[in-house]
Design an enzyme around this catalytic site. Sequence first.
Site, PDB file in Angstrom:
ATOM      1  N   GLU A  91      37.522  37.809  38.811  1.00  0.00           N
ATOM      2  CA  GLU A  91      36.346  37.415  39.829  1.00  0.00           C
ATOM      3  C   GLU A  91      35.080  36.554  39.270  1.00  0.00           C
ATOM      4  OE1 GLU A  91      35.848  40.045  42.826  1.00  0.00           O
ATOM      5  OE2 GLU A  91      35.509  38.386  44.473  1.00  0.00           O
ATOM      6  N   ARG A 105      43.180  53.151  30.699  1.00  0.00           N
ATOM      7  CA  ARG A 105      44.643  54.407  30.828  1.00  0.00           C
ATOM      8  C   ARG A 105      45.814  54.124  30.306  1.00  0.00           C
ATOM      9  NH1 ARG A 105      40.422  53.191  34.174  1.00  0.00           N
ATOM     10  NH2 ARG A 105      41.585  52.139  35.630  1.00  0.00           N
TER      11      ARG A 105
HETATM   12  P1  AMP Z   1      44.218  42.838  36.587  1.00  0.00           P
HETATM   13  O1  AMP Z   1      44.102  42.499  35.381  1.00  0.00           O
HETATM   14  O2  AMP Z   1      43.230  42.537  37.974  1.00  0.00           O
HETATM   15  O3  AMP Z   1      45.913  43.041  37.362  1.00  0.00           O
HETATM   16  O4  AMP Z   1      44.107  44.737  36.517  1.00  0.00           O
HETATM   17  C1  AMP Z   1      44.589  45.472  36.363  1.00  0.00           C
HETATM   18  C2  AMP Z   1      43.522  46.303  35.137  1.00  0.00           C
HETATM   19  O5  AMP Z   1      42.082  46.854  35.757  1.00  0.00           O
HETATM   20  C3  AMP Z   1      44.325  47.643  34.415  1.00  0.00           C
HETATM   21  O6  AMP Z   1      44.358  47.485  33.232  1.00  0.00           O
HETATM   22  C4  AMP Z   1      43.560  48.978  35.503  1.00  0.00           C
HETATM   23  O7  AMP Z   1      43.719  49.665  35.241  1.00  0.00           O
HETATM   24  C5  AMP Z   1      42.118  48.637  36.185  1.00  0.00           C
HETATM   25  N1  AMP Z   1      42.219  48.170  37.639  1.00  0.00           N
HETATM   26  C6  AMP Z   1      41.901  47.608  38.312  1.00  0.00           C
HETATM   27  N2  AMP Z   1      42.552  47.414  39.593  1.00  0.00           N
HETATM   28  C7  AMP Z   1      42.484  48.394  39.570  1.00  0.00           C
HETATM   29  C8  AMP Z   1      41.905  49.793  40.684  1.00  0.00           C
HETATM   30  N3  AMP Z   1      42.187  49.523  41.644  1.00  0.00           N
HETATM   31  N4  AMP Z   1      42.057  51.011  40.836  1.00  0.00           N
HETATM   32  C9  AMP Z   1      42.731  51.638  39.394  1.00  0.00           C
HETATM   33  N5  AMP Z   1      42.399  50.875  38.296  1.00  0.00           N
HETATM   34  C10 AMP Z   1      42.611  49.184  38.730  1.00  0.00           C
END
Ligand code: AMP
Length: 180
Positions: A105, A68
């Site tokens: 995780e 995205r």
């Molecule tokens: P993080 O590495 O945990 O910050 O996760 C970020 C990535 O995961 C991004 O590329 C987001 O598109 C996706 N992502 C994580 N959590 C969500 C969520 N609740 N809804 C949509 N996309 C998420």
Amino acid sequence: MPHDSTIPVSDLIRSRVRDVPDFPKPGIVFKDITPLLGDREAFGAAVRQLTEPFRDAGVDRVLGLEARGFIFGAPVALALGAGFVPARKPGKLPSETLGQAYDLEYGTATVEIHSDAIPRGGRVLVVDDVLATGGTGRAAVDLVRRAGGTVVGFSVLMELSVLAGREKLSDVELHTLLSV
Ligand code: AMP
């Protein structure tokens, strides 16, 4: 239909992000941006706001995180007069790559860019839709620096504040449109 111009843009953007509980697995509330993408006013406003703070930052490349981050990053790049760099999951880019692993995780994940995607000293803006734990963003920032680029900022549509991802990016100019 044009939206009521008295509604703040942030409320318009917020109203076009749909919460989908238990996707892709139980306990996750997925932030679905497809209603926003389908609304040209909300999509346009989101791209403008992601771009705005970095208009005069001399950005050479916008790096978008699969998948995205591609949708938002490409129009932001054009608005800034910059090139676009896709950061992809392993095995997708055809030429020589540079990768950065990060912890999930359970287990690890990796983001990759082409080794020649960032010119030495190039000024890079990272773009994504959601900042959750910050692991993906952190890996992208580290990757840009290892590639010889300078990170001018990280522009993201939405921050899931309870997961405190911004703490992992304390050395980066973080710009988020919504904090939820
Ligand atoms: P993080 O590495 O945990 O910050 O996760 C970020 C990535 O995961 C991004 O590329 C987001 O598109 C996706 N992502 C994580 N959590 C969500 C969520 N609740 N809804 C949509 N996309 C998420």
